[in-house]
Scaffold this motif. Sequence first.
Motif, PDB file in Angstrom:
ATOM      1  N   ARG A  94       0.815  -1.222   0.000  1.00 50.35           N
ATOM      2  CA  ARG A  94       0.000   0.000   0.000  1.00 50.35           C
ATOM      3  C   ARG A  94       0.846   1.269   0.000  1.00 50.35           C
ATOM      4  O   ARG A  94       0.422   2.301  -0.503  1.00 50.35           O
ATOM      5  CB  ARG A  94      -0.932   0.000   1.200  1.00 50.35           C
ATOM      6  CG  ARG A  94      -2.007  -1.022   1.080  1.00 50.35           C
ATOM      7  CD  ARG A  94      -2.941  -0.969   2.252  1.00 50.35           C
ATOM      8  NE  ARG A  94      -3.910  -2.050   2.129  1.00 50.35           N
ATOM      9  CZ  ARG A  94      -4.752  -2.382   3.049  1.00 50.35           C
ATOM     10  NH1 ARG A  94      -4.774  -1.739   4.194  1.00 50.35           N
ATOM     11  NH2 ARG A  94      -5.593  -3.373   2.852  1.00 50.35           N
ATOM     12  N   ASP A  95       2.032   1.165   0.577  1.00 52.82           N
ATOM     13  CA  ASP A  95       2.894   2.359   0.605  1.00 52.82           C
ATOM     14  C   ASP A  95       3.805   2.446  -0.619  1.00 52.82           C
ATOM     15  O   ASP A  95       4.693   3.278  -0.679  1.00 52.82           O
ATOM     16  CB  ASP A  95       3.707   2.410   1.894  1.00 52.82           C
ATOM     17  CG  ASP A  95       4.661   1.233   2.055  1.00 52.82           C
ATOM     18  OD1 ASP A  95       4.669   0.339   1.188  1.00 52.82           O
ATOM     19  OD2 ASP A  95       5.388   1.208   3.063  1.00 52.82           O
ATOM     20  N   GLY A  96       3.594   1.552  -1.606  1.00 44.85           N
ATOM     21  CA  GLY A  96       4.342   1.629  -2.856  1.00 44.85           C
ATOM     22  C   GLY A  96       5.602   0.794  -2.918  1.00 44.85           C
ATOM     23  O   GLY A  96       6.267   0.753  -3.944  1.00 44.85           O
ATOM     24  N   LYS A  97       5.937   0.130  -1.848  1.00 42.29           N
ATOM     25  CA  LYS A  97       7.135  -0.706  -1.837  1.00 42.29           C
ATOM     26  C   LYS A  97       6.920  -1.929  -2.733  1.00 42.29           C
ATOM     27  O   LYS A  97       5.880  -2.572  -2.711  1.00 42.29           O
ATOM     28  CB  LYS A  97       7.438  -1.158  -0.405  1.00 42.29           C
ATOM     29  CG  LYS A  97       8.650  -2.031  -0.288  1.00 42.29           C
ATOM     30  CD  LYS A  97       8.878  -2.482   1.152  1.00 42.29           C
ATOM     31  CE  LYS A  97      10.003  -3.487   1.210  1.00 42.29           C
ATOM     32  NZ  LYS A  97      10.141  -4.072   2.538  1.00 42.29           N
ATOM     33  N   VAL A  98       7.916  -2.245  -3.544  1.00 44.48           N
ATOM     34  CA  VAL A  98       7.852  -3.411  -4.418  1.00 44.48           C
ATOM     35  C   VAL A  98       8.343  -4.636  -3.651  1.00 44.48           C
ATOM     36  O   VAL A  98       9.403  -4.595  -3.026  1.00 44.48           O
ATOM     37  CB  VAL A  98       8.702  -3.201  -5.691  1.00 44.48           C
ATOM     38  CG1 VAL A  98       8.708  -4.440  -6.558  1.00 44.48           C
ATOM     39  CG2 VAL A  98       8.197  -1.999  -6.472  1.00 44.48           C
ATOM     40  N   VAL A  99       7.555  -5.706  -3.682  1.00 45.76           N
ATOM     41  CA  VAL A  99       7.944  -6.947  -3.019  1.00 45.76           C
ATOM     42  C   VAL A  99       7.917  -8.089  -4.022  1.00 45.76           C
ATOM     43  O   VAL A  99       7.147  -8.078  -4.977  1.00 45.76           O
ATOM     44  CB  VAL A  99       7.021  -7.277  -1.814  1.00 45.76           C
ATOM     45  CG1 VAL A  99       7.187  -6.248  -0.718  1.00 45.76           C
ATOM     46  CG2 VAL A  99       5.584  -7.377  -2.246  1.00 45.76           C
TER      47      VAL A  99
END
Length: 98
Positions: free
Chosen positions: A28-33
Amino acid sequence: LAWEFHGMAHELAGHLSHPTIIQKANTRDGKVVKIDDYRDAYFWLRDNTPDDSRVMAWWDYGYQITGIANRTTIADGNTWNHEHIAFLGRTLTAPEEE
């Protein structure tokens, strides 16, 4: 209309021809996983089971288990014996005995 359908079918075929077991997602905070659970599990099978092991899993994972984990499976996507598949499904979904 037929040409539009042909184009959409052709595009879909291209996507389906390149399956992957590694997924990329955004939090949700834009971090790519990177979601790599299947490949990690196949590597675990390869590294923690005897070479002559037979793996019982849902038939649709059979090719991946064979190809990545280098283990023989009870069934894979080429199993044409529907009774074999049904028995496997009943076995995997049956309640555990205590």
